[in-house]
Design a protein around this motif. Structure first.
Motif, PDB file in Angstrom:
ATOM      1  N   GLY B 138      43.459  26.347  38.983  1.00 21.15           N
ATOM      2  CA  GLY B 138      43.892  26.564  37.733  1.00 21.15           C
ATOM      3  C   GLY B 138      42.792  27.674  37.144  1.00 21.15           C
ATOM      4  O   GLY B 138      43.179  28.573  36.343  1.00 21.15           O
ATOM      5  N   THR B 139      41.642  27.764  37.508  1.00 23.50           N
ATOM      6  CA  THR B 139      40.713  28.515  37.033  1.00 23.50           C
ATOM      7  C   THR B 139      40.551  29.848  37.652  1.00 23.50           C
ATOM      8  O   THR B 139      40.711  31.001  36.872  1.00 23.50           O
ATOM      9  N   GLY B 140      40.269  30.049  38.947  1.00 25.62           N
ATOM     10  CA  GLY B 140      40.393  31.103  39.440  1.00 25.62           C
ATOM     11  C   GLY B 140      41.658  31.999  39.202  1.00 25.62           C
ATOM     12  O   GLY B 140      41.620  33.187  39.244  1.00 25.62           O
ATOM     13  N   SER B 141      42.820  31.000  39.598  1.00 21.90           N
ATOM     14  CA  SER B 141      43.960  31.825  39.366  1.00 21.90           C
ATOM     15  C   SER B 141      44.280  32.309  37.648  1.00 21.90           C
ATOM     16  O   SER B 141      44.422  33.515  37.520  1.00 21.90           O
ATOM     17  N   GLY B 142      44.138  31.141  36.761  1.00 20.97           N
ATOM     18  CA  GLY B 142      44.642  31.600  35.589  1.00 20.97           C
ATOM     19  C   GLY B 142      43.588  32.435  34.885  1.00 20.97           C
ATOM     20  O   GLY B 142      43.734  33.313  34.084  1.00 20.97           O
ATOM     21  N   VAL B 143      42.129  31.872  34.699  1.00 14.00           N
ATOM     22  CA  VAL B 143      41.302  32.482  33.927  1.00 14.00           C
ATOM     23  C   VAL B 143      40.940  33.889  34.759  1.00 14.00           C
ATOM     24  O   VAL B 143      40.665  34.953  34.179  1.00 14.00           O
ATOM     25  N   GLY B 144      40.932  33.748  36.072  1.00 12.05           N
ATOM     26  CA  GLY B 144      40.629  35.047  36.867  1.00 12.05           C
ATOM     27  C   GLY B 144      41.920  36.007  36.570  1.00 12.05           C
ATOM     28  O   GLY B 144      41.331  37.270  36.363  1.00 12.05           O
ATOM     29  N   THR B 145      42.961  35.753  36.417  1.00 14.03           N
ATOM     30  CA  THR B 145      44.048  36.699  35.953  1.00 14.03           C
ATOM     31  C   THR B 145      43.496  37.427  34.586  1.00 14.03           C
ATOM     32  O   THR B 145      43.683  38.678  34.471  1.00 14.03           O
ATOM     33  N   TYR B 146      43.316  36.492  33.690  1.00 14.25           N
ATOM     34  CA  TYR B 146      43.036  36.935  32.467  1.00 14.25           C
ATOM     35  C   TYR B 146      41.898  37.625  32.368  1.00 14.25           C
ATOM     36  O   TYR B 146      41.559  38.704  31.555  1.00 14.25           O
ATOM     37  N   VAL B 147      40.767  37.386  33.098  1.00 16.09           N
ATOM     38  CA  VAL B 147      39.541  38.424  33.253  1.00 16.09           C
ATOM     39  C   VAL B 147      39.791  39.484  33.684  1.00 16.09           C
ATOM     40  O   VAL B 147      39.305  40.458  33.224  1.00 16.09           O
ATOM     41  N   THR B 148      40.774  39.629  34.565  1.00 15.41           N
ATOM     42  CA  THR B 148      41.118  40.888  35.305  1.00 15.41           C
ATOM     43  C   THR B 148      41.581  41.602  34.306  1.00 15.41           C
ATOM     44  O   THR B 148      41.607  42.904  34.326  1.00 15.41           O
ATOM     45  N   GLN B 149      42.561  41.023  33.550  1.00 14.85           N
ATOM     46  CA  GLN B 149      43.245  41.713  32.351  1.00 14.85           C
ATOM     47  C   GLN B 149      42.261  42.570  31.452  1.00 14.85           C
ATOM     48  O   GLN B 149      42.346  43.599  30.846  1.00 14.85           O
ATOM     49  N   CYS B 150      41.209  41.495  30.947  1.00 17.56           N
ATOM     50  CA  CYS B 150      40.165  42.233  30.037  1.00 17.56           C
ATOM     51  C   CYS B 150      39.518  43.341  30.787  1.00 17.56           C
ATOM     52  O   CYS B 150      39.123  44.121  29.989  1.00 17.56           O
ATOM     53  N   LEU B 151      38.849  43.040  32.059  1.00 21.08           N
ATOM     54  CA  LEU B 151      38.200  44.215  32.872  1.00 21.08           C
ATOM     55  C   LEU B 151      38.960  45.510  32.654  1.00 21.08           C
ATOM     56  O   LEU B 151      38.453  46.574  32.480  1.00 21.08           O
ATOM     57  N   ARG B 152      40.508  45.124  33.094  1.00 23.91           N
ATOM     58  CA  ARG B 152      41.123  46.363  33.080  1.00 23.91           C
ATOM     59  C   ARG B 152      41.254  47.084  31.668  1.00 23.91           C
ATOM     60  O   ARG B 152      40.966  48.406  31.645  1.00 23.91           O
ATOM     61  N   ASP B 153      41.198  46.380  30.627  1.00 26.80           N
ATOM     62  CA  ASP B 153      41.042  46.878  29.230  1.00 26.80           C
ATOM     63  C   ASP B 153      39.769  47.427  28.796  1.00 26.80           C
ATOM     64  O   ASP B 153      39.716  48.761  28.298  1.00 26.80           O
ATOM     65  N   VAL B 154      38.760  47.043  29.392  1.00 26.50           N
ATOM     66  CA  VAL B 154      37.451  47.597  28.966  1.00 26.50           C
ATOM     67  C   VAL B 154      37.026  48.450  29.736  1.00 26.50           C
ATOM     68  O   VAL B 154      36.059  49.680  29.506  1.00 26.50           O
ATOM     69  N   TYR B 155      37.259  48.418  31.214  1.00 21.06           N
ATOM     70  CA  TYR B 155      37.000  49.787  32.169  1.00 21.06           C
ATOM     71  C   TYR B 155      38.108  50.288  32.690  1.00 21.06           C
ATOM     72  O   TYR B 155      38.335  50.153  33.879  1.00 21.06           O
ATOM     73  N   PRO B 156      39.034  50.944  31.859  1.00 25.11           N
ATOM     74  CA  PRO B 156      40.205  51.711  32.441  1.00 25.11           C
ATOM     75  C   PRO B 156      40.119  52.472  33.670  1.00 25.11           C
ATOM     76  O   PRO B 156      40.979  52.701  34.522  1.00 25.11           O
ATOM     77  N   LYS B 157      39.025  53.078  33.683  1.00 22.41           N
ATOM     78  CA  LYS B 157      38.869  54.204  34.786  1.00 22.41           C
ATOM     79  C   LYS B 157      38.045  53.623  35.951  1.00 22.41           C
ATOM     80  O   LYS B 157      38.080  54.217  36.916  1.00 22.41           O
TER      81      LYS B 157
END
Lengths: 474, 443
Positions: B138-157
């Motif tokens: 649940g965490t690696g998958s769910g939180v991990g996906t959400y965190v990846t989404q945040c990272l993509r937003d914060v570091y688009p390049k």
């Protein structure tokens, strides 16, 4: 680390609860050599400065001062609770955790649920709140009660619905002791069916336990230990029925049976308390084992039942432990899951077992266990490194299996025998708030539950075609 | 340039700790100053006392595993995690992707972003982010996906590489297929590349190649750490002009993921032998490369049980034959060679156009990285990172299993109560069917 609160209701609930606290202390004493109040202890115990309830609570890491159980004890007669308060465990409970009355419920669900339920509603909620407030992060309520009587069954299920109302986010795992067919309480079928409806509607998970199964297991162990055959002397404290090493000395009549249930609760919480290579938390149990909201009855089985004292006899092989978990004799209800349909199964392993042993045994046993078509790989596994006292490893299997349907059908039959004749009905209908419709609704709730299991059963053995996959336009 | 590792959930934290440990142990071995400097710079920074501190953030929704990883690192005496580089809660995600993605992720977004920001700012230059997680829980998958989404937003390049551990086919978690489908569908939009290890495959390596009798998760994680380490330890690439590459993630992504529909990467390493036999084994590059090539073509992950009958089809045959049997077509490959005599290796076998789809020329599809320094005690070792049909079968069975369960709507109420709807499920299914279809058609 999360905390859990145990709510024990009625005579049976409190006696089992008492065994649970005794064995929990024994288990932690065995592991906790330094006398420090660690995370594992904090899941079930508070650490306070003095034995008074308003003592300053200590944080994790300090020395153990006074342990208080995270529990609420409810009974409508005083006998059992008083006994606990006079015994060696009395320091663990303070008066704010208890709720008693004098006259009992007369084996009447309606008295427990309606009369006492409304009279004591405020007090119950208050005590539950206090217990919850002492917790940093409350994950689960464990309710222990019997189905056949009046208090455990009636007031117990009222407490359950209060738990849902007041703490909807907190998981509710209910251990329910079901009466045997030879139960001496005539109205136990009424009480059980009325309670069943509450369990179906308000519990997250139910662990049904039948008295008869406990009796059979106790007989089996006693037979084994008295058989006198060489190499069959068992280590007393390792037997699942033994309270040896706990605080309470002399064994009382139902103690052996209640110890089994206490061990069930210890094992189910082991991974939440101790570390392991594959942790299984309590909220994961409901998530993985309950595919549809009402079907949350999980058949428990525990192995091994004891370890042999004679170390020259090779210890029971690990694989034998896995096989036993699926045998009829180790189930805590009288049912044979192997010949019914598995919806899901959880294996909680404790001790020195590696993931490869786990995988090997699943591969080995899978072919003989029928699983529902959409959950052929329906296994949830957990590995906890700390074994129970007296064992090098142990296994708790929780099966969501259609074999519970047989138990429920028998219960329904006993109910109908009485209900047809309207026997003893007036005792219930005289209670304020109780109506005939409660009976018919409870019966139909049970019948729909049985029907759901029937429908799933009907798919057993039939080769269900895979659902056609989505097609991509190219 | 540095890589910031984000370890998510129990698996991510256990594997991450072993990865960092094996990278450092290898870097510090013997007399390999340049490699050592480059590797340490990439994954660690030095604190005021000269101690090596990992460029890593540890995230989990319950504290036990993080505490273990932190103490294991500290016990090594060689490195440690930053004192405040972790975040945990008390109660896990209950194996529920929706709980991780919809509840825990958003609730702790700011804290997590702050932790990552601190690590990123400590880097002279950021090469990219490595997110490590499993897909079954649940965490690696769910939180991990959400965190990846945040990272993509914060570091688009920045380059974001997700390392995923896929669970055993015969369950660890009953709802693992649902969690996996939801994770993969979302990550496909967010990640630059998805590097996969399957527990089943690694388990086989442990039992058949390493002869381990009682395989524990520590053994499994150690193999994953070895394989991943052999990819991420500095190497000389075509672009790096005689020095250790400073842009490992970028080069990996540009070499392998030229098309947004094709992001799944698998890893094979050769040799894999027990430590005890290493002294008695000798390896030759021609033999190693020959085996590795056949492992690629026949889609075997180990040098035992390779099917030598599988051969690439000639171009003419391929267009006739829709299902190319058991032949594994690649989109692109990166071959990483480490050890003695790397400069004299003959790798033309991997440039055979028959191995690849017709879109790229073999020169574009195939790259070689080299390092004259042996890795992890293997005198010679070769690792292949492959964008090919290798993961097609496990992906297909994951989606198939999830679909069957979905058809009965089993467990769906557990997800909908946290905010994921049946529509969301259907969207994820369609995305993955698309991916499956694309890989199937690769020729």
């Amino acid at each position: 680390m999360t905390q859990s609160v145990v709510v024990q209701v009625g005579q049976c609930g409190n006696q089992v609860g008492c065994r649970f606290w005794d064995l929990a202390l024994r288990e932690h004493a065995h592991v906790n050599k330094k006398g420090l109040y660690d995370e594992a202890l904090s899941s079930f115990f508070r650490n306070v400065d003095s034995s008074k309830c308003d003592g300053e609570a200590h944080f994790v890491g300090g020395r153990i001062q006074h342990l208080k159980a995270r529990a609420v004890l409810v009974d409508m007669e005083e006998g059992v609770v008083n006994e606990i308060l006079q015994g060696p465990l009395r320091e663990m409970f303070d008066s704010t955790q208890l709720l008693t009355d004098v006259s009992g419920s007369g084996n009447n669900w309606a008295v427990g649920h309606m009369t006492y339920g409304s009279a004591y509603r405020e007090q119950i909620v208050d005590k539950l709140r206090k217990a919850a407030e002492h917790c940093d992060c409350l994950q689960c309520f464990f309710l222990i009660h019997s189905m056949g009587g009046g208090t455990g069954s009636g007031l117990g299920t009222k407490v359950l619905s209060l738990l849902e109302e007041e703490f909807p986010e907190v998981c509710r795992i209910v251990t329910s002791i079901y009466p045997s067919a030879e139960d001496d309480v005539v109205t136990s079928p009424y009480n059980s069916i009325l309670a069943m409806r509450e369990l179906t509607e308000h519990a997250d998970c139910v662990l049904p336990v039948e008295n008869q199964s406990l009796v059979d297991i106790v007989k089996k162990i006693k037979h084994m230990s008295h058989s006198g055959k060489p190499g069959t002397v068992i280590r007393r404290e390792s037997a699942i029925i033994s309270g040896q090493g706990g605080l309470i000395g002399a064994e009382k009549p139902f103690d052996a049976m209640n110890n089994i249930v206490a061990n069930l609760l210890l094992n189910i919480t082991s991974s939440a308390r101790f570390e392991g290579s594959l942790n299984m938390d309590l909220n994961e149990i409901a998530m993985n084992l309950v595919p549809f909201p009402g079907l949350h009855y999980l058949v428990p089985s525990l192995t091994p039942l004891y370890t042999l004292a004679d170390v020259s006899v090779p210890s029971r092989r690990l694989d034998q432990m896995f096989s036993d978990a699926f045998s009829k004799e180790h189930q805590l209800i009288r049912a044979d899951p192997k010949h019914s349909l598995y919806l899901a199964c959880a294996l909680m392993v404790r001790g020195n077992v590696q993931v490869s042993d786990l995988r090997r045994n699943i591969e080995r046993l899978k072919p003989s266990l029928p699983f529902v078509s959409w959950n052929q790989e329906g296994w949830k596994t957990g590995l906890c490194s700390v074994p129970p006292v007296g064992h090098s490893h142990s296994l708790l299997a929780l099966a969501n299996n259609t074999c519970v349907k047989t138990t429920f059908m028998e219960l329904r039959e006993r109910f109908t025998k009485l209900y047809r004749k309207k026997a003893h009905l007036h005792h219930y209908l005289h209670v304020e708030g109780m109506e005939q419709s409660h009976f018919s609704e409870a019966l139909s709730s049970l019948s729909s539950l049985i029907e759901e299991y029937q429908q799933l059963d009907a798919t057993k053995g039939r080769l269900m075609p895979d659902a056609p996959r989505l097609r991509i336009a190219r | 340039m540095s890589v910031v590792t984000v370890q998510l959930g129990q698996c991510g934290n256990q594997v991450g700790q072993q990865l960092l440990h094996s990278l450092l142990c290898d870097a510090q071995e013997g007399q390999r100053k340049e490699l050592c400097t480059a590797s340490r710079e990439r994954f660690f920074h030095q604190d005021t006392h000269g101690e090596l501190v990992a460029r890593a953030v540890l995230i989990d929704m319950e504290p036990k595993v993080i505490n273990q990883s932190i103490s294991r690192a500290a016990r090594s005496g060689m490195w440690r995690y930053g004192e405040t580089s972790h975040f945990s809660q008390k109660q896990g995600s209950g194996n529920n992707w929706a709980n991780g993605f919809c509840v825990h992720g958003p609730a702790h977004r700011e804290v997590v972003e702050e932790l990552v920001r601190r690590e990123v700012e400590r880097c002279d230059r950021l090469s990219g982010l490595l997110a490590m997680m499993s897909v079954a829980g649940g965490t690696g998958s769910g939180v991990g996906t959400y965190v990846t989404q945040c990272l993509r937003d914060v570091y688009p390049k920045s380059f974001i590489l997700n390392h995923l551990t896929w669970p055993y086919g015969t369950g660890e978690v009953i709802v693992q297929n649902y969690n996996s489908v939801l994770t993969l569908a979302h990550l496909y939009q967010l990640s630059d590349a998805i590097l996969v290890h399957e527990n089943d495959t690694v388990h086989q390596i442990c039992s058949q190649l390493l002869n381990i009798k009682h395989i524990s998760f520590a053994d499994v994680n150690s193999v994953i750490a070895h394989q991943l380490g052999s990819v991420l330890q500095p190497a000389l690439t075509a672009d790096s002009q005689g020095a250790y590459s400073r842009n490992p993630l970028g080069e990996l992504v540009s070499a392998l993921c030229c098309h947004p529909e094709f992001k799944l990467l698998s890893v094979s390493s050769i040799p894999q032998v027990p430590l005890a036999s290493m002294a008695y084994s000798s390896f030759s590059w021609p033999s190693l490369l020959k085996h590795l090539r056949q492992m690629l073509i026949s889609n075997t992950k180990m040098e035992e049980g390779i099917d030598w009958q599988v051969r690439p089809l000639a171009a003419a045959e391929r267009s006739r034959n829709l299902t190319a049997g058991s032949f594994n077509t690649s989109l692109a490959n990166v071959l990483i060679l480490r050890g003695k005599d790397v400069y004299s290796t003959e790798t033309a076998g991997f440039e055979d156009p028959a191995l690849y789809s017709s879109w790229l020329s073999p020169q574009e599809a195939f790259s070689v990285w080299k390092s004259p320094v042996p890795f992890n005690k293997y005198e010679k070792s070769a690792t292949l990172v492959s964008n090919s049909q290798a993961l097609l079968r496990p992906l297909d069975s994951m989606v198939g299993g999830a679909w069957n369960m979905f058809a009965s709507r089993a467990y769906i109420h557990q997800y909908t109560k946290f905010g994921i709807s049946e529509e969301d499920f259907l969207d994820s299914f369609s995305s993955l069917e698309q991916v499956i279809s694309s890989y199937k058609e690769l020729r």
